[in-house]
Motif scaffolding. Structure first.
Motif, mmCIF file in Angstrom:
data_model
loop_
_atom_site.group_PDB
_atom_site.id
_atom_site.type_symbol
_atom_site.label_atom_id
_atom_site.label_comp_id
_atom_site.label_asym_id
_atom_site.label_seq_id
_atom_site.Cartn_x
_atom_site.Cartn_y
_atom_site.Cartn_z
ATOM 1 N N ARG A 31 0.811 -1.229 0.000
ATOM 2 C CA ARG A 31 0.000 0.000 0.000
ATOM 3 C C ARG A 31 0.847 1.284 0.000
ATOM 4 O O ARG A 31 0.424 2.304 -0.520
ATOM 5 N N ASN A 66 1.772 1.554 -3.827
ATOM 6 C CA ASN A 66 0.551 2.386 -3.852
ATOM 7 C C ASN A 66 -0.674 1.557 -4.222
ATOM 8 O O ASN A 66 -1.589 2.049 -4.878
ATOM 9 N N GLU A 73 -3.368 -0.501 -2.311
ATOM 10 C CA GLU A 73 -3.907 -0.938 -1.023
ATOM 11 C C GLU A 73 -4.914 -2.062 -1.256
ATOM 12 O O GLU A 73 -5.892 -1.885 -1.980
ATOM 13 N N GLN A 124 -7.976 -4.231 -0.635
ATOM 14 C CA GLN A 124 -9.248 -3.925 0.038
ATOM 15 C C GLN A 124 -10.053 -5.177 0.351
ATOM 16 O O GLN A 124 -10.773 -5.243 1.328
ATOM 17 N N THR A 169 -7.677 -4.324 -5.174
ATOM 18 C CA THR A 169 -6.812 -3.284 -4.600
ATOM 19 C C THR A 169 -7.203 -1.913 -5.143
ATOM 20 O O THR A 169 -7.944 -1.817 -6.115
ATOM 21 N N SER A 170 -6.635 -0.882 -4.536
ATOM 22 C CA SER A 170 -6.888 0.490 -5.008
ATOM 23 C C SER A 170 -6.297 0.697 -6.400
ATOM 24 O O SER A 170 -6.597 1.679 -7.064
ATOM 25 N N CYS A 225 0.600 -8.789 5.834
ATOM 26 C CA CYS A 225 0.271 -7.361 6.051
ATOM 27 C C CYS A 225 0.636 -6.887 7.450
ATOM 28 O O CYS A 225 0.240 -5.789 7.850
ATOM 29 N N CYS A 229 -4.826 -4.767 8.816
ATOM 30 C CA CYS A 229 -5.600 -5.307 7.680
ATOM 31 C C CYS A 229 -5.525 -6.832 7.612
ATOM 32 O O CYS A 229 -6.479 -7.488 7.185
#
Ligand SMILES: Cc1cc2nc3c(=O)[nH]c(=O)nc-3n(C[C@H](O)[C@H](O)[C@H](O)COP(=O)(O)OP(=O)(O)OC[C@H]3O[C@@H](n4cnc5c(N)ncnc54)[C@H](O)[C@@H]3O)c2cc1C
Length: 415
Positions: free
Chosen positions: A37, A134, A136, A138, A150-151, A164, A177
């Motif tokens: 992330r 970058n 993250e 989810q 993920t983002s 994590c 997480c």
């Protein structure tokens, strides 16, 4: 078709797992991807060992496991298969970083730089392991494969390593997480709390700790719950503005109950741990006899730093007194202050300030010989996400390294 392996979280455990893939397989049969992330992996790793990275602790596995409390038996096979000597060999021969041994068997890189360790790992992995930053995570779903939302988009993997981390030092990215993901994949989470954290004391005791802030003493530190000793540590303790820290306090912190409302929780420091009350009293009597014109604080400072002796004398109302005429009653008070220095605990150690997390994914649901989940096939859980916390001195990074090795070895065998 290459086997797609996702490593969720590029902290110490995730990076070590990626290194093991490169070391053991050359990664040609596998496509290994770290999903992180942050904008760069290893944000906690670069803080380790006060920025110097205490990478492991050179002890035999049978001794090392004792530093993992209730998780000792679980971690033992991993420590035996990939122990401190293997870590040192990998750091030296694989990463090309020379190591050195310091007190208490602690191993550091000669460069004394955790940033160099992290950056050297990233260079070692570059070209072999894909690192997506970058991104993250989810949600993780298991069908035939692992679908990782993920983002930065959804990714699909055949095997998944969940790394994590725990929930200590959340500013580094480990915000707990792991627990939600593991739960969604069938796991039970043992409630988490801080371990290796400073102990904050009530304002009465803070007067003493703040005036001695920065002073280090060798103590036997005991935790008292409703007057009963429930745990103790004999190591160095450091006074601080807010209370106490240093190895003895940090080690003891995991034993503070998760809720101290309505109970009397305190710590008791024995500042002269090598002598019983009686032996110390006899020594004091002799010193008083031999040095009648000496101040009592001067005599006390033979056993502890002068500033601590001053504070103990002040606390016991004996400051400024001379040996001559020092009464039995005063000796008793002095012994009480020096060997039974009580400080009430103000709050449960904060997870944000804890170096590691106690609690996490239940060890009953993970195979200790492979780190594979017993709940979801193809899922491996390593590092601080698990209900494992070690003492300070390189134990926690070694646990990441050993667990990573077992997981990777098992994935390689599974195809
Ligand atoms: C100040 C400090 C000093 C320490 N010093 C030492 C030492 O010298 N020796 C030692 O043995 N141990 C030390 N420790 C403990 C050690 O650093 C940890 O036990 C270890 O880093 C745990 O590794 P991990 O990979 O499990 O978790 P972490 O290192 O916390 O890594 C987890 C990673 O997962 C990422 N992540 C989390 N959630 C998501 C998500 N949803 N999506 C994508 N990525 C995610 C995080 O950003 C992070 O990069 C220290 C700890 C601290 C805080």
């Amino acid at each position: 078709m290459k086997i797609r392996v996702g490593i969720i979280g590029g902290g110490a455990a995730g990076l070590f797992a990626a290194c093991q893939f490169k070391r053991l397989s050359g990664t040609e049969d596998f496509e290994v991807t770290i999903v992180e992330r942050n904008n760069i992996p290893g944000k906690k790793l670069i803080l380790t060992g006060h920025g110097r990275c205490n990478i492991t602790n050179r002890k035999d596995a049978s001794l090392l496991k004792e530093g993992f409390h209730e998780a000792g038996n679980f971690i033992y096979p991993a420590l035996r298969e990939f122990g401190p000597e293997d870590t040192v060999r990998f750091v030296e021969d694989g990463l090309g970083l020379k190591t050195k041994e310091e007190d208490n068997n602690r191993i550091f890189p000669v460069c004394d730089s955790a940033i160099t360790v992290r950056d050297t790992i990233l260079s070692y992995l570059s070209g072999s392991v894909k690192t997506i930053c970058n991104a993250e995570v989810q949600e993780i779903k298991k069908t035939d494969v692992f679908e990782v939302k993920t983002s930065a988009g959804t990714m699909v993997f055949d095997r998944l390593i969940l790394s994590c981390g725990g929930s200590s030092f959340p500013k580094t990215g480990s915000t707990g997480c792991s627990y939600a993901f593991a739960e969604s994949l069938g796991h039970t989470i043992v409630p988490v709390r801080g371990a290796l954290a400073p102990i904050i004391v009530k304002s009465d005791a803070r007067k003493l700790t703040s005036s001695l802030s920065g002073v280090s003493v060798n103590v036997k530190l005991s935790l008292l719950i409703d007057g009963k000793v429930t745990a103790s540590q004999s190591r160095e303790m450091l006074f601080a503005e807010f209370g106490i820290t240093g190895p003895a306090a940090m080690e003891l912190s995991r034993e503070v109950p998760p809720d101290i409302k309505g109970i009397n929780a305190s710590v008791e420091a024995d500042l002269i741990p090598d002598m019983s009350d009686e032996a110390f009293d006899q020594e004091m009597q002799k010193l008083i006899c031999d040095h009648p014109d000496t101040k009592i604080t001067t005599l006390l400072s033979r056993y502890m730093p002068a500033s601590a002796a001053e504070e103990v004398a002040t606390l016991t109302g004996t400051a400024g007194q001379y040996a001559q005429g020092f009464t039995k009653e005063n000796r008793k008070k002095l012994i009480n202050g020096a060997k039974h220095l009580k400080m009430e605990i103000a709050e449960v150690p904060q997870i944000e300030k804890a170096y590691v997390t106690r609690g996490g994914v239940s060890l009953k649901e993970v195979d200790r010989k492979t780190m594979q989940s017993k709940k979801t096939e193809g899922l491996y859980i390593i590092g601080e996400a698990l209900d494992i916390d070690g003492i300070s001195g390189g134990y926690n990074l070694q646990a990441c390294m050993s667990g990573a090795y077992l997981a990777v070895k098992s994935i390689l065998k599974s195809v």
